[in-house]
Design a protein around this motif. Sequence first.
Motif, PDB file in Angstrom:
ATOM      1  N   GLN A  21       0.825  -1.211   0.000  1.00 36.78           N
ATOM      2  CA  GLN A  21       0.000   0.000   0.000  1.00 36.78           C
ATOM      3  C   GLN A  21       0.860   1.263   0.000  1.00 36.78           C
ATOM      4  N   ILE A  22       2.014   1.200   0.663  1.00 37.61           N
ATOM      5  CA  ILE A  22       2.894   2.376   0.695  1.00 37.61           C
ATOM      6  C   ILE A  22       3.590   2.540  -0.649  1.00 37.61           C
ATOM      7  N   ILE A  23       4.063   1.424  -1.203  1.00 39.72           N
ATOM      8  CA  ILE A  23       4.783   1.487  -2.482  1.00 39.72           C
ATOM      9  C   ILE A  23       3.875   2.000  -3.600  1.00 39.72           C
ATOM     10  N   GLU A  24       2.593   1.630  -3.529  1.00 42.91           N
ATOM     11  CA  GLU A  24       1.624   2.102  -4.526  1.00 42.91           C
ATOM     12  C   GLU A  24       1.611   3.616  -4.643  1.00 42.91           C
ATOM     13  N   GLU A  25       1.842   4.294  -3.512  1.00 46.52           N
ATOM     14  CA  GLU A  25       1.724   5.755  -3.488  1.00 46.52           C
ATOM     15  C   GLU A  25       2.980   6.465  -3.969  1.00 46.52           C
ATOM     16  N   MET A  26       4.072   5.685  -4.201  1.00 42.20           N
ATOM     17  CA  MET A  26       5.343   6.333  -4.580  1.00 42.20           C
ATOM     18  C   MET A  26       5.366   6.698  -6.060  1.00 42.20           C
TER      19      MET A  26
ATOM     20  N   GLU B  95      10.216   7.145  -9.714  1.00 42.51           N
ATOM     21  CA  GLU B  95      11.625   7.362  -9.392  1.00 42.51           C
ATOM     22  C   GLU B  95      11.939   6.920  -7.968  1.00 42.51           C
ATOM     23  N   GLN B  96      11.074   7.357  -7.031  1.00 42.74           N
ATOM     24  CA  GLN B  96      11.291   6.996  -5.630  1.00 42.74           C
ATOM     25  C   GLN B  96      11.160   5.481  -5.434  1.00 42.74           C
ATOM     26  N   ARG B  97      10.202   4.893  -6.136  1.00 39.80           N
ATOM     27  CA  ARG B  97      10.002   3.450  -6.009  1.00 39.80           C
ATOM     28  C   ARG B  97      11.273   2.704  -6.422  1.00 39.80           C
ATOM     29  N   GLU B  98      11.869   3.135  -7.521  1.00 39.73           N
ATOM     30  CA  GLU B  98      13.116   2.509  -7.973  1.00 39.73           C
ATOM     31  C   GLU B  98      14.202   2.636  -6.919  1.00 39.73           C
ATOM     32  N   ALA B  99      14.313   3.850  -6.354  1.00 42.00           N
ATOM     33  CA  ALA B  99      15.347   4.106  -5.346  1.00 42.00           C
ATOM     34  C   ALA B  99      15.146   3.204  -4.132  1.00 42.00           C
ATOM     35  N   VAL B 100      13.865   3.029  -3.725  1.00 42.34           N
ATOM     36  CA  VAL B 100      13.580   2.184  -2.562  1.00 42.34           C
ATOM     37  C   VAL B 100      13.853   0.717  -2.897  1.00 42.34           C
TER      38      VAL B 100
ATOM     39  N   ALA C  92       5.816  -9.134  -6.898  1.00 45.19           N
ATOM     40  CA  ALA C  92       4.747 -10.107  -7.185  1.00 45.19           C
ATOM     41  C   ALA C  92       3.385  -9.516  -6.813  1.00 45.19           C
ATOM     42  N   SER C  93       3.306  -8.862  -5.661  1.00 45.24           N
ATOM     43  CA  SER C  93       2.032  -8.260  -5.230  1.00 45.24           C
ATOM     44  C   SER C  93       1.576  -7.202  -6.220  1.00 45.24           C
ATOM     45  N   LEU C  94       2.525  -6.392  -6.687  1.00 46.37           N
ATOM     46  CA  LEU C  94       2.166  -5.269  -7.558  1.00 46.37           C
ATOM     47  C   LEU C  94       1.703  -5.732  -8.930  1.00 46.37           C
ATOM     48  N   GLU C  95       1.965  -7.006  -9.261  1.00 43.47           N
ATOM     49  CA  GLU C  95       1.525  -7.503 -10.563  1.00 43.47           C
ATOM     50  C   GLU C  95       0.010  -7.683 -10.621  1.00 43.47           C
ATOM     51  N   TYR C  96      -0.619  -7.798  -9.460  1.00 40.48           N
ATOM     52  CA  TYR C  96      -2.079  -7.962  -9.452  1.00 40.48           C
ATOM     53  C   TYR C  96      -2.775  -6.608  -9.482  1.00 40.48           C
ATOM     54  N   GLY C  97      -3.999  -6.597 -10.000  1.00 35.95           N
ATOM     55  CA  GLY C  97      -4.757  -5.349 -10.087  1.00 35.95           C
ATOM     56  C   GLY C  97      -5.055  -4.790  -8.704  1.00 35.95           C
TER      57      GLY C  97
END
Lengths: 477, 477
Positions: free
Chosen positions: B128-133, B136-141, B155-160
């Motif tokens: 849920q936190i990564i969704e909001e990034m 660029e920030q997501r890559e850095a994290v 894997a989680s982010l691959e789902y809708g």
Amino acid sequence: MTDQQTPIPTEKEQRATANEMPAQVLLEEQNAHLVEHFLEAIASDETSEASRQDFVSLSGLHPADFSDQIEQLSDEDRETLVSHAPGLITADVLAELEDEVVEEILPLLPAAQLAAAVSYLDNDDATQIIEEMEDEQREAVFDELDTEDRAILEASLEYGEETIGRLMQREFVAAPEFWTVGVTIDHMRETGEDLPDLFFNIYIVDPAFKPIGFISLSKLMRSKRDAQISDLMETKLTTINQDMDQEDAAYLFQKYHLISAPVVDEAGRIAGIMTIDDILEIVQTENTEDILALAGVSDSGLTDTAFSIVKARGPWLFINLLTAILASFVIAQFDYAISEIVALAVLMPIVASMGGNAGTQAMTVAVCAIAERDLTPKSAWRVVRREGLAAFLIGIIFAFALAIIAFVWFKDVQLAGVAFVAMIINHVFAGLAGVLVPLGIKRFGADPAVSSSVFVTTVTDVVGFFAFLGFATLILL
Amino acid sequence: MTDQQTPIPTEKEQRATANEMPAQVLLEEQNAHLVEHFLEAIASDETSEASRQDFVSLSGLHPADFSDQIEQLSDEDRETLVSHAPGLITADVLAELEDEVVEEILPLLPAAQLAAAVSYLDNDDATQIIEEMEDEQREAVFDELDTEDRAILEASLEYGEETIGRLMQREFVAAPEFWTVGVTIDHMRETGEDLPDLFFNIYIVDPAFKPIGFISLSKLMRSKRDAQISDLMETKLTTINQDMDQEDAAYLFQKYHLISAPVVDEAGRIAGIMTIDDILEIVQTENTEDILALAGVSDSGLTDTAFSIVKARGPWLFINLLTAILASFVIAQFDYAISEIVALAVLMPIVASMGGNAGTQAMTVAVCAIAERDLTPKSAWRVVRREGLAAFLIGIIFAFALAIIAFVWFKDVQLAGVAFVAMIINHVFAGLAGVLVPLGIKRFGADPAVSSSVFVTTVTDVVGFFAFLGFATLILL
């Protein structure tokens, strides 16, 4: 594995239909068919082999599935089913049925069966069934219960409806702080039967029986047998008061992500526990109540009769009649203007309707925000300013739209100008009323969901008609 | 025991105010004061002793309490707080904050801190936190994460969004059916660290890793060490598909009173679990969405700007403008009648308003009943008949009321008669539209909560004006 109650859908089933839960739909159809078949068998010859086989199949259904089918039946079919096969209405099925349906079928069930069901169920489920009984039946059932069961249920019934004292589970696991993990586990193994069916936490209590911490089963299970539970326990403990309203308890569960919480009496002693599965039910009930209250429905249920519908919706419609008459009085003040310029009668409902909808939007957002404790006195001023600004922007946009329509339709610049100004004014009043009315109602200690609507739409109707017809009288006549 | 986060209120506190949760209110005031004090300390001299002490106090707050305070701050204050003391925004605080607030403060936090937070949290909260990034920030994290954590999150982010595949917990406890209670418990003691923080059930899987049953921790704990888990397990297992919508999963939890359920992939293998605490959050979110949708609000949040409010509410208001114009066209057809008898313009909003409210009531009840699977194609015909009858009864009652008012007001029996007939007709149409519109929308696979309102009020406006003005033209002119 391919359990009949909840089959895992095959890929083919999953693709067979656009519906998201084909397995669930398929299951419901099968079950409905089974119930129908059973009713037919009863009608033709209730002692037939077919009827006996159906009885066995129905007994094998998941109580939640069977209760769904019972709820879907017409009153007559339900009575036939229950009176011919009371044995199908097990304790678990009773616990699943909606209150209205329980109330309806209770008179068809023998006291001995009900007593057995009530003493089998956890006290919170049992209480819900007993609540629906007529006094006479309740006495008959209580007479069949043993003293302990009876005492527990009578204790629950002493608390008000929708309070935690009535809803809480009176069976729980508590341990003194000096126990070790091993002693605690052994104690549970020994008490076995008397423990609740399902529990998640063990509460650690001081000598006065006040809860001082808890330890989850998953943590207990992973810990060494000789560890002291007071070293492992979580001391950030959220307790619930037994006279708390269910809605407030649900709020605490949601806020602190609780799985279960100890309920304490006036002296702070642990009296029972609330668990998240009961809270989920409360949240769902309260949400439905809020949705219905916002639409002015005081109560509902699919088993309602037409008369009870009238009773549930009449009061709000009566209030609406009064406010509609108030709006009509405003219109009546300008009857001369309307008789001179009929276009006013054509356009005035647009101004009122737009304001009404904008006000309802703002109000609904505010009611939700208040319920979730996001809109508080502290943030109120900021929210009011923002709503006012948004209402002004929305007002300008739709004022332009209406002005253009009015001009194209009636070829009258002044009429368009009147519509423009009236729309902006009504939208600003709508936006402000949308936030201020629920906040005001909350401050007076009432539920904003129940009564906000009528005040907001009164404001938008009265302001809408007054602004539009008033300006028209000033400018156009 | 007198834990600062959640003090058990004393009797005195309980009686001090009419509010039901004095302890909660008191706590929020204290916390708000603390945050204010900290902001003042930062403003005057951020390295002061006072500021350091406040920092320590704020760190000690329950994450749910502290996140509440952060949400209540104005945008500027929030930015000041986070940029001066990013250390206060711990992983647990991030997990508690609303998505909009997370989105706002993420840019103020260093990638290393976020990476630590994300790998500390369970995968559902982390997602849920990564969704909001921002990308660029997501890559850095992600660059800061170890390979395993990164793989799980990707894997989680691959789902809708709002599907179970994204929301499920990928850490769970599974055991083969031939294990004994003792072996299972020992296994959990050994794996210790790698187990999820909190779990309630152990899933028993076959050699293909398909779930075939479960056993609750409370049962496992009470059972003898040498018992076979396959003899103790519950085989009535409700599984959830990983591409299921969150709303459907929530329905299954509510229906079958699940505490947790295994999530399976296309091949039926266990891929994760859903637990009731996440479902409670989903239910609350979906309910709020439904309430807002019924009022024509597509999205909301207290952190919204005035512009985003316009965006969230404008579309529905635009549609309402169109339907209001449609109603105006109906009125325009009878402009001659209105110019002759202005009383028609005075009374017509009452007829339309009563129909609109009655229709909204029926529709809201129907939408709730559809959501709870109580109103199904099977019971539809019975509900429609009952709503029609109720609408007729309600119509008669309020038709009488309006007729009397019209007669007293305008001293015109024929006008009263017209109002009487128009009210009954509009109420019957309102009641029928209230049920049939949501049912029809559901049949077309859309969400009845989102679009029913506009159709129902269009029906009641058009029918209301047409019936009233039409009969008036026929009879009065």
